[in-house]
Motif scaffolding. Structure first.
Motif, short mmCIF file in Angstrom:
data_model
loop_
_atom_site.label_atom_id
_atom_site.label_comp_id
_atom_site.label_asym_id
_atom_site.label_seq_id
_atom_site.Cartn_x
_atom_site.Cartn_y
_atom_site.Cartn_z
N HIS A 78 0.82 -1.21 0.00
CA HIS A 78 0.00 0.00 0.00
C HIS A 78 0.86 1.27 0.00
O HIS A 78 0.48 2.28 0.60
CB HIS A 78 -1.01 -0.02 1.15
N VAL A 102 -0.90 6.07 -4.21
CA VAL A 102 -2.01 5.52 -3.42
C VAL A 102 -1.43 4.95 -2.14
O VAL A 102 -0.40 4.26 -2.16
CB VAL A 102 -2.75 4.41 -4.20
N VAL A 106 -8.41 3.05 0.04
CA VAL A 106 -8.86 3.25 -1.34
C VAL A 106 -10.31 3.70 -1.44
O VAL A 106 -10.79 4.01 -2.54
CB VAL A 106 -8.66 1.98 -2.19
N THR A 129 -6.51 -0.76 1.28
CA THR A 129 -5.98 -1.06 -0.04
C THR A 129 -5.92 -2.54 -0.33
O THR A 129 -6.08 -2.97 -1.48
CB THR A 129 -4.60 -0.40 -0.20
N VAL A 150 -8.97 2.80 -7.86
CA VAL A 150 -9.33 3.46 -6.60
C VAL A 150 -10.21 4.67 -6.88
O VAL A 150 -10.22 5.21 -8.00
CB VAL A 150 -8.08 3.92 -5.82
N PHE A 154 -8.49 9.12 -3.26
CA PHE A 154 -7.36 8.41 -2.66
C PHE A 154 -6.21 8.19 -3.65
O PHE A 154 -5.33 7.36 -3.41
CB PHE A 154 -7.84 7.09 -2.06
N ALA A 155 -6.22 8.97 -4.72
CA ALA A 155 -5.11 8.99 -5.68
C ALA A 155 -4.51 10.39 -5.64
O ALA A 155 -5.18 11.37 -5.96
CB ALA A 155 -5.59 8.65 -7.09
N ARG A 314 -6.69 13.28 2.96
CA ARG A 314 -6.22 13.74 1.66
C ARG A 314 -5.53 15.10 1.79
O ARG A 314 -4.46 15.32 1.23
CB ARG A 314 -7.37 13.83 0.65
#
Length: 367
Positions: A78, A102, A106, A129, A150, A154-155, A314
């Motif tokens: 992860h 990532v 996710v 993840t 994902v 979460f990217a 984030r």
């Protein structure tokens, strides 16, 4: 600025998702290439072709069954970096060709009070993840693989100044320590301690330095890593194996981040006495065993707090990447081909890593 996906973007086919999986916790270092069917594509999803994935202690805890029986087969990993291959029609934060990372989460509901207050990592509907389950029943699989799907939330976009292989470890190890450092006030004039100089710890020292802390104390059970600690940003090194190590520091620290991945021998009570009134001991590592006991008087008389922290939001991840790029925070890494995942997890299990390993994806080479 929002980014619209090109109309021709198509989801990766299910057969494009393969990875190195463990099928039996008794054979936790025996990996075989296995299909990793993703969850059904959603409007906010991104498909990412994986280039590199970091190796985390969480991977060991999972594949050995230390945290309980995993959902087998399991593809760990992860700390993922790669390039976006597809974006859903409602994605606004990424486009095909973007370099993204990532971490250990996710998905989340993104609607509850936790999510709306920047605590999506604590969402009751969090999907991790790997070794986690989506609402539709799909089991999530990790980054020792060719690709991952994902939710765009979460990217995370990777700064242009970062190499992909160096960026990977930020998305678990980096974020896991950056979040509590920020949340609990690390910065100019503050005195911060670190317990455990490993993958998480070597980021803690660098970020404490980058955030401008006045004093950064590295606690370790031996002197083996003293030179490394000082290079990474420590202003003082303390051997916890020495009787009375805590006495010169009693009541002096504002915050301690504990990254020690084992409970046995952790002098928790003594460490807590080094905190000032209102000081906080924040546990971020997750050993298999219970934490050692601590005296109630240490907490009450000292006026100190013990807490925990998991991953990060984030917003914190984006801030972390900005701080890292600005202050040249970098992991100390060794790169291995992904087919050597067995070697990598054994290295970590045996304490032979300084301070992070990164696997280069080799099932479907992207470079």
């Amino acid at each position: 600025m929002t980014i619209q996906a090109p109309a021709q973007s198509q989801p990766l086919p299910d057969e494009a998702f393969q990875g190195y999986a463990i099928h039996d916790t008794a054979k936790w270092d025996e990996f075989t290439v296995t299909s990793a069917k993703p969850k059904p594509i959603g409007p906010h999803d991104v498909d990412i072709k994986i280039h590199f994935c970091g190796v985390c202690a969480s991977d060991i805890h999972t594949i050995t069954g230390g945290w309980g029986k995993p959902r087998l087969p399991v593809i760990p990993g992860h700390e993922i970096v790669g390039v976006v291959a597809h974006v859903g029609p409602e994605v606004t934060t990424a486009k095909v060709g973007d370099r993204v990372g990532v971490g250990a989460q996710v998905s989340a509901c993104l609607e509850c009070h936790k999510c709306k207050n920047g605590n999506e990592q604590h969402c009751s509907k969090c999907v991790y993840t790997y070794n986690s389950v989506y609402p539709d029943g799909t089991v999530s699989q990790g980054g020792y693989a060719t690709a991952i799907r994902v939710h765009e939330h979460f990217a995370f976009p990777i700064p242009d100044s970062m190499k992909l292989e160096e960026a990977a470890c930020f998305f678990c190890a980096g974020l896991t320590v950056f979040s509590p450092l920020k949340r609990y006030g690390a910065g100019p004039g503050k005195r911060v301690g670190l317990v455990g100089l490993g993958g998480l710890g070597h980021f803690t020292l660098q970020f404490a330095r980058a955030l401008g802390c006045e004093e950064v104390v590295a606690f370790s059970h031996s002197s083996r890593k003293k030179e490394d600690a000082m290079k990474l940003g420590a202003t003082k090194f303390v051997e916890t194996s020495q009787e009375g190590f805590e006495k010169p520091l009693k009541g002096t620290l504002d915050l301690i981040i504990c990254t020690a991945n084992v409970s046995a021998g952790l002098p928790l009570n003594e460490l807590c006495t080094t905190l000032d009134v209102g000081g906080k001991m924040i546990i971020v590592a997750l050993p298999d065993d219970a934490l050692p006991p601590i005296k109630a008087a240490t907490l009450a008389v000292g006026g100190i707090l013990i807490g925990g922290s998991s991953l990060g939001s984030r917003a914190e991840c984006l801030e972390m990447l900005e701080v890292a790029a600005k202050h040249n925070v970098k992991p100390w890494i060794e790169i291995l081909p992904m087919k050597d995942a067995s070697k990598a997890v054994n290295n970590l299990h045996n304490g032979q890593v300084r301070y992070r390993q990164v696997l280069k994806q080799d099932i479907d080479p992207v470079n």
